[in-house]
Design a protein around this motif. Sequence first.
Motif, PDB file in Angstrom:
ATOM      1  N   VAL A  48     -24.286 -43.915 -28.613  1.00  0.00           N
ATOM      2  CA  VAL A  48     -23.921 -44.187 -27.216  1.00  0.00           C
ATOM      3  C   VAL A  48     -23.301 -45.574 -27.057  1.00  0.00           C
ATOM      4  O   VAL A  48     -23.180 -46.081 -25.933  1.00  0.00           O
ATOM      5  CB  VAL A  48     -25.114 -44.042 -26.246  1.00  0.00           C
ATOM      6  CG1 VAL A  48     -25.449 -42.583 -26.050  1.00  0.00           C
ATOM      7  CG2 VAL A  48     -26.315 -44.823 -26.725  1.00  0.00           C
ATOM      8  N   LEU A  50     -24.259 -48.597 -27.707  1.00  0.00           N
ATOM      9  CA  LEU A  50     -25.009 -49.818 -27.405  1.00  0.00           C
ATOM     10  C   LEU A  50     -24.824 -50.834 -28.522  1.00  0.00           C
ATOM     11  O   LEU A  50     -24.693 -52.026 -28.278  1.00  0.00           O
ATOM     12  CB  LEU A  50     -26.500 -49.505 -27.230  1.00  0.00           C
ATOM     13  CG  LEU A  50     -26.867 -48.747 -25.967  1.00  0.00           C
ATOM     14  CD1 LEU A  50     -28.334 -48.351 -25.987  1.00  0.00           C
ATOM     15  CD2 LEU A  50     -26.573 -49.588 -24.734  1.00  0.00           C
ATOM     16  N   TYR A  65     -17.876 -42.145 -27.498  1.00  0.00           N
ATOM     17  CA  TYR A  65     -18.681 -42.106 -26.270  1.00  0.00           C
ATOM     18  C   TYR A  65     -18.042 -42.918 -25.147  1.00  0.00           C
ATOM     19  O   TYR A  65     -17.996 -42.481 -23.991  1.00  0.00           O
ATOM     20  CB  TYR A  65     -20.096 -42.619 -26.556  1.00  0.00           C
ATOM     21  CG  TYR A  65     -20.971 -42.642 -25.337  1.00  0.00           C
ATOM     22  CD1 TYR A  65     -21.461 -41.462 -24.790  1.00  0.00           C
ATOM     23  CD2 TYR A  65     -21.300 -43.849 -24.713  1.00  0.00           C
ATOM     24  CE1 TYR A  65     -22.245 -41.475 -23.663  1.00  0.00           C
ATOM     25  CE2 TYR A  65     -22.099 -43.871 -23.585  1.00  0.00           C
ATOM     26  CZ  TYR A  65     -22.574 -42.680 -23.065  1.00  0.00           C
ATOM     27  OH  TYR A  65     -23.354 -42.705 -21.944  1.00  0.00           O
ATOM     28  N   ALA A  66     -17.519 -44.096 -25.498  1.00  0.00           N
ATOM     29  CA  ALA A  66     -16.962 -44.981 -24.471  1.00  0.00           C
ATOM     30  C   ALA A  66     -15.734 -44.371 -23.799  1.00  0.00           C
ATOM     31  O   ALA A  66     -15.322 -44.814 -22.731  1.00  0.00           O
ATOM     32  CB  ALA A  66     -16.605 -46.341 -25.072  1.00  0.00           C
ATOM     33  N   PRO A  71     -19.919 -40.217 -18.685  1.00  0.00           N
ATOM     34  CA  PRO A  71     -20.863 -40.473 -19.789  1.00  0.00           C
ATOM     35  C   PRO A  71     -22.255 -39.872 -19.589  1.00  0.00           C
ATOM     36  O   PRO A  71     -22.809 -39.284 -20.509  1.00  0.00           O
ATOM     37  CB  PRO A  71     -20.932 -42.007 -19.838  1.00  0.00           C
ATOM     38  CG  PRO A  71     -19.655 -42.467 -19.227  1.00  0.00           C
ATOM     39  CD  PRO A  71     -19.269 -41.443 -18.209  1.00  0.00           C
ATOM     40  N   LEU A  72     -22.779 -40.009 -18.385  1.00  0.00           N
ATOM     41  CA  LEU A  72     -24.145 -39.543 -18.134  1.00  0.00           C
ATOM     42  C   LEU A  72     -24.239 -38.015 -18.243  1.00  0.00           C
ATOM     43  O   LEU A  72     -25.291 -37.472 -18.551  1.00  0.00           O
ATOM     44  CB  LEU A  72     -24.602 -40.008 -16.744  1.00  0.00           C
ATOM     45  CG  LEU A  72     -26.087 -39.945 -16.431  1.00  0.00           C
ATOM     46  CD1 LEU A  72     -26.885 -40.836 -17.356  1.00  0.00           C
ATOM     47  CD2 LEU A  72     -26.343 -40.328 -14.982  1.00  0.00           C
ATOM     48  N   LEU A  97     -28.601 -44.674 -11.317  1.00  0.00           N
ATOM     49  CA  LEU A  97     -27.961 -44.159 -12.534  1.00  0.00           C
ATOM     50  C   LEU A  97     -27.041 -42.989 -12.192  1.00  0.00           C
ATOM     51  O   LEU A  97     -25.908 -42.903 -12.683  1.00  0.00           O
ATOM     52  CB  LEU A  97     -29.024 -43.719 -13.547  1.00  0.00           C
ATOM     53  CG  LEU A  97     -29.916 -44.814 -14.121  1.00  0.00           C
ATOM     54  CD1 LEU A  97     -30.898 -44.215 -15.126  1.00  0.00           C
ATOM     55  CD2 LEU A  97     -29.099 -45.897 -14.792  1.00  0.00           C
ATOM     56  N   THR A 100     -23.302 -43.236 -10.871  1.00  0.00           N
ATOM     57  CA  THR A 100     -22.149 -43.516 -11.737  1.00  0.00           C
ATOM     58  C   THR A 100     -21.310 -42.263 -11.999  1.00  0.00           C
ATOM     59  O   THR A 100     -20.154 -42.380 -12.389  1.00  0.00           O
ATOM     60  CB  THR A 100     -22.591 -44.093 -13.106  1.00  0.00           C
ATOM     61  OG1 THR A 100     -23.459 -43.160 -13.748  1.00  0.00           O
ATOM     62  CG2 THR A 100     -23.294 -45.420 -12.935  1.00  0.00           C
TER      63      THR A 100
ATOM     64  N   THR B 108     -29.604 -51.595 -21.026  1.00  0.00           N
ATOM     65  CA  THR B 108     -29.214 -50.509 -21.933  1.00  0.00           C
ATOM     66  C   THR B 108     -28.831 -49.263 -21.126  1.00  0.00           C
ATOM     67  O   THR B 108     -27.861 -48.586 -21.454  1.00  0.00           O
ATOM     68  CB  THR B 108     -30.335 -50.159 -22.930  1.00  0.00           C
ATOM     69  OG1 THR B 108     -31.503 -49.813 -22.199  1.00  0.00           O
ATOM     70  CG2 THR B 108     -30.652 -51.322 -23.848  1.00  0.00           C
ATOM     71  N   ALA B 109     -29.600 -48.978 -20.065  1.00  0.00           N
ATOM     72  CA  ALA B 109     -29.269 -47.824 -19.225  1.00  0.00           C
ATOM     73  C   ALA B 109     -27.949 -48.075 -18.484  1.00  0.00           C
ATOM     74  O   ALA B 109     -27.110 -47.181 -18.363  1.00  0.00           O
ATOM     75  CB  ALA B 109     -30.396 -47.564 -18.223  1.00  0.00           C
ATOM     76  N   THR B 110     -27.781 -49.303 -18.014  1.00  0.00           N
ATOM     77  CA  THR B 110     -26.563 -49.633 -17.278  1.00  0.00           C
ATOM     78  C   THR B 110     -25.325 -49.469 -18.146  1.00  0.00           C
ATOM     79  O   THR B 110     -24.336 -48.858 -17.740  1.00  0.00           O
ATOM     80  CB  THR B 110     -26.651 -51.090 -16.764  1.00  0.00           C
ATOM     81  OG1 THR B 110     -27.807 -51.199 -15.936  1.00  0.00           O
ATOM     82  CG2 THR B 110     -25.414 -51.470 -15.975  1.00  0.00           C
ATOM     83  N   VAL B 111     -25.390 -49.999 -19.349  1.00  0.00           N
ATOM     84  CA  VAL B 111     -24.228 -49.950 -20.237  1.00  0.00           C
ATOM     85  C   VAL B 111     -23.999 -48.521 -20.751  1.00  0.00           C
ATOM     86  O   VAL B 111     -22.868 -48.121 -20.999  1.00  0.00           O
ATOM     87  CB  VAL B 111     -24.414 -50.954 -21.401  1.00  0.00           C
ATOM     88  CG1 VAL B 111     -23.397 -50.725 -22.497  1.00  0.00           C
ATOM     89  CG2 VAL B 111     -24.296 -52.373 -20.881  1.00  0.00           C
ATOM     90  N   THR B 112     -25.081 -47.754 -20.888  1.00  0.00           N
ATOM     91  CA  THR B 112     -24.917 -46.366 -21.313  1.00  0.00           C
ATOM     92  C   THR B 112     -24.228 -45.537 -20.228  1.00  0.00           C
ATOM     93  O   THR B 112     -23.417 -44.671 -20.528  1.00  0.00           O
ATOM     94  CB  THR B 112     -26.280 -45.734 -21.659  1.00  0.00           C
ATOM     95  OG1 THR B 112     -26.983 -46.612 -22.530  1.00  0.00           O
ATOM     96  CG2 THR B 112     -26.102 -44.414 -22.377  1.00  0.00           C
ATOM     97  N   THR B 113     -24.559 -45.822 -18.981  1.00  0.00           N
ATOM     98  CA  THR B 113     -23.919 -45.060 -17.902  1.00  0.00           C
ATOM     99  C   THR B 113     -22.529 -45.597 -17.572  1.00  0.00           C
ATOM    100  O   THR B 113     -21.721 -44.895 -16.988  1.00  0.00           O
ATOM    101  CB  THR B 113     -24.772 -45.072 -16.619  1.00  0.00           C
ATOM    102  OG1 THR B 113     -25.107 -46.419 -16.314  1.00  0.00           O
ATOM    103  CG2 THR B 113     -26.037 -44.275 -16.792  1.00  0.00           C
ATOM    104  N   MET B 114     -22.272 -46.852 -17.951  1.00  0.00           N
ATOM    105  CA  MET B 114     -20.949 -47.448 -17.719  1.00  0.00           C
ATOM    106  C   MET B 114     -20.428 -48.027 -19.033  1.00  0.00           C
ATOM    107  O   MET B 114     -20.388 -49.242 -19.208  1.00  0.00           O
ATOM    108  CB  MET B 114     -21.049 -48.574 -16.686  1.00  0.00           C
ATOM    109  CG  MET B 114     -20.769 -48.148 -15.265  1.00  0.00           C
ATOM    110  SD  MET B 114     -20.623 -49.604 -14.180  1.00  0.00           S
ATOM    111  CE  MET B 114     -22.288 -49.733 -13.579  1.00  0.00           C
ATOM    112  N   PRO B 115     -20.039 -47.167 -19.967  1.00  0.00           N
ATOM    113  CA  PRO B 115     -19.671 -47.693 -21.292  1.00  0.00           C
ATOM    114  C   PRO B 115     -18.367 -48.495 -21.305  1.00  0.00           C
ATOM    115  O   PRO B 115     -18.124 -49.223 -22.261  1.00  0.00           O
ATOM    116  CB  PRO B 115     -19.553 -46.435 -22.161  1.00  0.00           C
ATOM    117  CG  PRO B 115     -19.367 -45.310 -21.223  1.00  0.00           C
ATOM    118  CD  PRO B 115     -19.985 -45.700 -19.924  1.00  0.00           C
TER     119      PRO B 115
END
Lengths: 306, 275
Positions: A48, A50, A65-66, A71-72, A97, A100, B108-115
């Motif tokens: 994902v 990170l 992924y980016a 994404p969600l 969440l 988004t 981590t949740a923020t960046v995962t939802t807004m990559p």
Amino acid sequence: MIELERLTKKYGAKTAVDGISATIKPGIITGFLGPNGAGKSTTMRMIVGLDRPTSGTALVNGNRYAATRAPLAEVGALLDAKAVDGGRSARNHLLALGATVGIGKRRVEDVLASVGLTDVAHRPAKSFSLGMGQRLGIAAALLAEPDVLLLDEPVNGLDIDGIQWIRELLGELAADGRTVLLSSHLMTEMQLVADHLIVIGQGRILADSSIQDFIEESGGGSAVVVVSPDAGLLAPLLAGDGVTLTTREPGRFEVRGRTAPEIGDIASGHSLRIHELTPTQASLETAYLQLTQDSVEYAGTTRKAA
Amino acid sequence: MTIALERPVSTHAQSLARGIHSEWIKVRTLRSTWIGLATVVVIMIGFGALAAAMATGSVTDPGGDGGPPFAGAGPLGTALSGANLAVLLVGVLGSLAGAREYGSRMITATVTTMPRRWQVIVAKSAALAAVMIPTAVIAVMGAYGVAMGILGANGNATVALTDDGVLSSLLGMVGYLVAVAVLGLCLGSLLRSVAGSIGTVVGGLLIVPALASALLPDSWDKVLQLLPSSAAASFTEVGMAGGSTLSAGAGAAVLIGWVVALMAGAVVAIHRRDV
């Protein structure tokens, strides 16, 4: 589907993930196993985005992924259930969440209900127990009905009801054609849930096979436990090519290379008594330990009686 | 207890607008946001009222010589006596907005939802500005109104909004407060630490200007004009730490430059670093 292509992550001189290539297929539950520090979490984090891979790629349904549109709705990830702003309520956490990708109140309420958090959804997340926090993390992962689920230790802290629920849920998600990648330290849990296994140690893939093949190929194979007051007489009679006997305690031993009926027939042929005759399947735990014993990074030591 | 698949979920493409919506929900659902904003308003209006009362002589400093302590400041300066403290508080609120998710790991949740991570910085800044702008307007205009009321009622000199430079100074102060909040947010995101960010904000706005003007030779004055606090002094016309010789326009440009530079730094950093 998740495709990993020579995925590598180095932290300075240390290599956490060392050129992993694997395809995690939809429609089944893939278990991700490995000792602490083997690189499971780092791999999931790279999927994902990170963590940025040092080299190699991780693709989700064919895309980085980016670059995914929503994404969600693409990947639902539960990587760290504690990664929640404690001052915000569970409901508002999910609303933020979901926003988004344009998910609103109705879906948030549905998900809260399905993870059983409706009654406490107004409470700040910091007041949650480990299990409630885990449910909130699962709710966040499921929020947009993603095609791909990444779950790092999802049963951690769940009570028995919760574990059963997660088991059923994962089955439903896989049956629905979704890709489920699940890491857990609980071997019995993994054996119950997973269809396929990827085992890594020190950043490399040690095994990538169906759970059945994995256990069979581990060399453990099947064995028969024999309990007999005449063990001392019976054991020599069972010996033969390709047969191994292991004694754990007096009157009780394990036989590999002979089936239960063979053992029973030999015993009755010599009028020896048998109190117990149990065919056993090697457990995932045994198979796993055999495979990873050389690649454990943080091994504890125990003092053995001399 | 099964996952409801009966009701299909419709999702939309993730966009900057949806990112801002998400961050807006986050900002307004933290009680600390509202406490912090209320404190900014109370400080600005409270200090303005107190300073005005002292200037009229109706409240005196018990340790002083009895003379009006704010006699040197004009009516506008008196009204905005709380500005220095409010600016620091706003910097703290910005730091919290930028760094608190690193403390909780919520990032981590923020960046995962807004990559597409630049959106995280822009969306957080937009959401913060959305609450900061009205707060600053209420605080600054409130302080002005209350102070002028007190000054006028006691026969002291006042200034009207229509007087030359008054409205622009007040709006300048609003802009400065908002800019410092965003600076704090970008610093918080860069440093990933609430404490480190607050320290940098306080140091950069208060300590560095004071120390530098005291310790450095006069030839450095031109450089010191480029500090955010000095640049802001050019268009707020309130004696902040270190005076300003820049024009209002140049000062505003310098401050905007700081915001743009730090935001760019925060964007580059959030893209380059692992979360």
